[in-house]
Structure formats: structure tokens, C-alpha cells
Design a protein around this motif. Structure first.
Motif, short mmCIF file in Angstrom:
data_model
loop_
_atom_site.label_atom_id
_atom_site.label_comp_id
_atom_site.label_asym_id
_atom_site.label_seq_id
_atom_site.Cartn_x
_atom_site.Cartn_y
_atom_site.Cartn_z
N CYS A 242 36.92 31.68 48.57
CA CYS A 242 38.16 31.34 47.87
C CYS A 242 38.47 29.85 47.99
O CYS A 242 38.87 29.21 47.02
N CYS A 261 35.58 33.07 43.41
CA CYS A 261 36.69 34.00 43.64
C CYS A 261 36.23 35.45 43.48
O CYS A 261 36.70 36.34 44.20
N THR A 262 35.31 35.67 42.56
CA THR A 262 34.75 37.02 42.38
C THR A 262 34.00 37.44 43.63
O THR A 262 34.11 38.58 44.10
N VAL A 265 36.58 38.49 46.32
CA VAL A 265 37.19 39.82 46.19
C VAL A 265 36.16 40.94 46.34
O VAL A 265 36.51 42.07 46.66
N ASP A 269 38.55 43.26 48.83
CA ASP A 269 39.24 43.60 47.58
C ASP A 269 40.76 43.63 47.72
O ASP A 269 41.47 43.98 46.79
N TYR A 275 42.51 36.69 44.01
CA TYR A 275 42.87 37.21 42.68
C TYR A 275 43.73 36.20 41.93
O TYR A 275 43.55 35.98 40.72
N ARG A 278 41.59 33.23 40.81
CA ARG A 278 40.70 33.59 39.69
C ARG A 278 41.51 33.77 38.40
O ARG A 278 41.07 33.37 37.33
N ALA A 279 42.69 34.38 38.52
CA ALA A 279 43.54 34.60 37.34
C ALA A 279 43.92 33.27 36.70
O ALA A 279 43.93 33.14 35.47
N ASP A 294 43.83 40.63 36.51
CA ASP A 294 43.98 40.17 37.90
C ASP A 294 45.45 40.13 38.32
O ASP A 294 45.80 40.52 39.44
N LYS A 297 46.66 43.57 39.10
CA LYS A 297 46.18 43.98 40.43
C LYS A 297 47.08 43.39 41.52
O LYS A 297 47.48 44.09 42.47
N VAL A 298 47.42 42.12 41.37
CA VAL A 298 48.27 41.44 42.35
C VAL A 298 49.66 42.07 42.39
O VAL A 298 50.19 42.37 43.47
#
Length: 438
Positions: A242, A261-262, A265, A269, A275, A278-279, A294, A297-298
Motif C-alpha cells: 500500500c 493496492c490489489t 488487499v 482483505d 481499498y 486503489r479507489a 471499492d 466495500k469500504v
């Protein structure tokens, strides 16, 4: 009072076994068979103590001696089978540890511990594998149980340190590794883990320092070096990925930032920061659907006002991306002035006017007519302050009578160029046109 009586030692061994004090019981059982080698129960108790302490081979020898004295003894027969089963579990666990199949090792150790409940070696191996599987509370519990009995157990200290190390509590982990090495200076695993922990801590801190100083190239190199130290440290490596992703985003290497970033996670995860990073990169590269996913998810994980707003903004950008980009159609910037929008419309409208392409193929005429209509539609929206404001804010233009399907590109063109008779295309030779104003 009677130090030469084998049965007294045998009875005390049995009592100590009931109390779980197998090492003391073993001494009494061995003394009983030294005094009387034909004492079957003495050999059985000696074997049972060996087995409980995890020494299955020595246990087999004791049970074999009991069977030599009484070949029909069912207890000796069963315990002999149990001892052989433990040896088989040990063998399988050793091979699976080499293959890094830690789940299977835990399974084998659980089975072996059913017969050898006092074996610290089996417990330590199980705890180490639990740590490798990320089951840190279970691993810590096993190691702590051993340390309550034996506070100087180097293996248990190593496992405690390993759990802290994998939970990214590196400074505390080093303390346990150092303590383990004090108890056992030749403890190879503790030595390697201690060295890795110190190196990882140093590289990460150097990378953070370089980043804060704005030296992104050096920060990238340091984080990359840190990632190569220990691939098993999932939590720390997730943070390193990250961090490197943040560096890449600063360097405008957005695809690389997304990849980092992928990777973060994938390792963790639940890592919200990865996240979010990356978003933002997805948004910057106009991959709005991925950005919304993303942020969703957050927000599902942490329902804060900030995360809700980030999700709302991403959803708005996604909605905008699916509409026509009027700025792009006119070839102007989003901050273009009214005059710039008019000049752009004049240029594009003349470029795509159907009369200019009357001699072209039907396919080209159709495409140019479509572009001509889009240019007129874009100008109508962007030249009207109210419509432009609604468009820029992502609101539906079809509301309040702003139906884009009702736009007439020819009327817009005529109005702009001064009405009927105010403008025409005339040929000046094959394939050439000039513009005539009335």
C-alpha cells in the motif's frame, strides 16, 4: 521405608500420571522396572509416560517388553498401536511442514496430542503452523500455556515473537526473539526471525522517511527491498504494498499503484487504506465502476460520513461517465469560458455540417450527421448557464423540460449563424467547399 519395592514406585508413578506430572512419573516407572524387569505394569507405565511426553519410539520399546512378558496383554497391544500411530503422524507432519502445508501439520499434531498431551514439541509445532496460517490468538494461547509451565522455553518464546511479528508488532516481536536466543543461543529459527524483523523495521522506517521528504524514487526502492525480506509476513507486506502504491500514485504511475493496492488487499482483505488508495487511483484513471465497488466495500466495513460521501462522489462520477461528454465533443476544457465554447461550436459545427459532406458515402454522411447533432446538443447545454450547472453537478438533464432528444441541430446552427439565408456551403471544385455568409 521400603526403597527396594518395585510396586511402590509403580504406584507412585500411576499417581503422578493422574496428576499430569509425566516427567516425574517416568522416573518412578523406570525405577520400578530396574528393580523388577518382569514388572509388566511398570513397563506399561514407563511406555505411557514416554508416549505422553512425545517419545513414541521409546514408548514402543516399553510396550514391546510388556508384550514379551505377557503377549496377550490387550492394553500393551493397544498402546503399541497408539505409539506407532504417533510416529506416523510425526513423519507426515515433518513432510507437510517442508511442503508448507500447515493445515495438515496442525491436523497431524492434533491427532498426535490425543496420545501425547504433555508433549511440548508437538504443541510448539502446532503453534508455529497456526501462526503461519494467521491464526495468531490460537498460536499465542498454546505458547502461553507452555510458558506458564516453563517460562524459559525458547521454542515457546520464539512462537510468541513470531505471532507478534506477523501481526506487524515488530518491535515487541524482536524482544521475544532476543529472549529466546538468551535461553538458546543456537536457536536457528529465532535467529533468522530476529534478523528479518530488524531488517524489515529498518527498511520500512527508511522508506517512510524518504516518502515524507518527497524523495519518492528512493521510497519506492526501499519499500521494494523491504518486500523482498520475508514473503511470509503478510500483514507487514500488505502495508508495504500500500505504501509503494501511494508512492506510485505520487509518481503518476497509476496502473502500478492499482496493482500494488490489489496485492495489498489480496494479502489482507480487511485493509481499508489499500481499498481507499486503489479507489482514488481508479477514479483518476476514469475506471469509475471499479472505484464505486471499492468505496462500497469500504462503506460496508466502516459506515462513516466520510466514506459515505466518497461513495456518493464515485457514484456521481460513474453516472457522469455514462453520459455524453459535451466538453469532449466540443474539444474544450471543463473550465472553458463562454467565448471559448462559442468558438469551439463554430469550428465543430462547420466541420461536421451535412452539406459539407453531401458528396461523401452514405456511411460517412450518417456519421457526420450524428456528430453534427452532438455538437449542437453540446453547445445548447454548455452555452446555457442553468443547463451547464445541472450538467456539471451530474443532475438529469431530462428533468425540467431539458430533454436532449428534442434538440434540433439545424435550428441551433441557423440561430448561431444568423438565421435563414445567413450561411451556405458552395463548391469551389471537386471535394472542396468555401463558406459564404449573407
Amino acid at each position: 521405608m521400603c526403597p527396594k519395592n518395585a510396586s511402590y514406585y509403580g504406584n507412585r508413578a500411576a499417581t503422578l500420571m493422574m496428576l499430569g506430572r509425566f516427567r516425574e512419573a517416568l522416573g518412578d516407572a523406570q525405577q520400578s522396572v530396574r528393580l523388577d524387569d518382569s514388572f509388566v505394569r511398570g513397563h506399561l507405565r514407563e511406555g505411557k509416560c514416554h508416549l505422553s511426553l512425545g517419545n513414541a519410539m521409546a514408548a514402543c520399546r516399553s510396550f514391546q517388553r510388556a508384550l514379551e512378558l505377557d503377549h496377550k496383554n490387550t492394553q500393551a497391544q493397544q498402546e503399541f498401536k497408539n505409539a506407532n500411530a504417533v510416529m506416523e503422524y510425526e513423519k507426515i507432519a515433518e513432510m507437510d511442514f517442508e511442503k508448507r502445508d500447515f493445515r495438515k501439520v496442525v491436523f497431524c499434531m492434533d491427532r498426535a496430542l490425543e496420545f501425547a498431551p504433555a508433549c511440548h514439541r508437538f504443541k510448539i509445532l502446532k503453534a508455529e503452523c497456526l501462526a503461519m496460517l494467521g491464526r495468531y490468538p490460537e498460536a499465542q494461547s498454546v505458547a502461553s500455556d507452555i510458558l506458564r509451565i516453563d517460562s524459559t522455553n525458547a521454542d515457546a518464546l520464539y512462537v510468541r515473537g513470531l505471532c507478534l511479528y506477523y501481526e506487524d508488532c515488530i518491535e515487541k516481536a524482536v524482544q521475544f526473539f532476543v529472549q529466546a536466543l538468551r535461553m538458546a543461543p543456537d536457536h536457528e529459527k529465532a535467529c533468522i526471525a530476529c534478523r528479518n524483523a530488524k531488517a524489515l523495521k529498518a527498511k520500512k522506517e527508511d522508506g517512510n522517511k524518504a516518502f515524507k521528504e518527497g524523495n519518492y524514487k528512493l521510497a519506492y526502492e526501499l519499500y521494494t527491498e523491504a518486500l523482498g525480506i520475508d514473503p511470509n509476513n503478510i500483514k507487514t507486506n500488505a502495508k508495504l504494498y500500500c505504501n509503494r502504491g501511494t508512492v506510485n500514485s505520487k509518481l503518476r504511475k497509476l496502473d502500478d499503484a492499482i496493482e500494488d493496492c490489489t496485492n495489498a488487499v489480496k494479502l489482507d482483505d480487511t485493509y481499508i487504506k489499500a481499498y481507499l488508495r486503489r479507489a482514488q487511483c481508479y477514479t483518476d484513471t476514469e475506471q469509475y465502476e471499479e472505484a464505486v465497488r471499492d468505496y462500497e466495500k469500504v462503506y460496508q466495513t466502516e459506515k462513516t460520513k466520510e466514506h459515505k460521501q466518497l461513495l456518493k462522489n464515485a457514484q456521481l462520477e460513474l453516472k457522469r461517465s455514462k453520459r455524453k461528454d459535451y466538453y469532449k465533443i466540443l474539444g474544450v476544457d471543463k473550465n472553458a469560458s463562454e467565448d471559448e465554447i462559442k468558438k469551439a461550436y463554430r469550428k465543430r459545427a462547420l466541420m461536421h455540417h451535412p452539406d459539407r459532406h453531401s458528396g461523401a458515402s452514405a456511411e460517412v454522411q450518417k456519421e457526420e450527421e450524428k456528430k453534427f447533432k452532438e455538437v449542437g446538443e453540446a453547445f445548447t447545454i454548455l452555452s446555457d448557464p442553468k443547463k451547464k450547472t445541472r450538467y456539471d453537478s451530474g443532475q438529469d438533464l431530462d428533468e425540467e423540460g431539458m430533454n436532449t432528444a428534442d434538440f434540433d441541430a439545424n435550428n441551433i446552427f441557423k440561430a448561431f449563424f444568423g438565421g435563414p439565408g445567413g450561411f451556405s456551403f458552395e463548391a469551389s471544385g471537386p471535394g472542396n467547399f468555401f463558406f459564404q455568409f449573407g
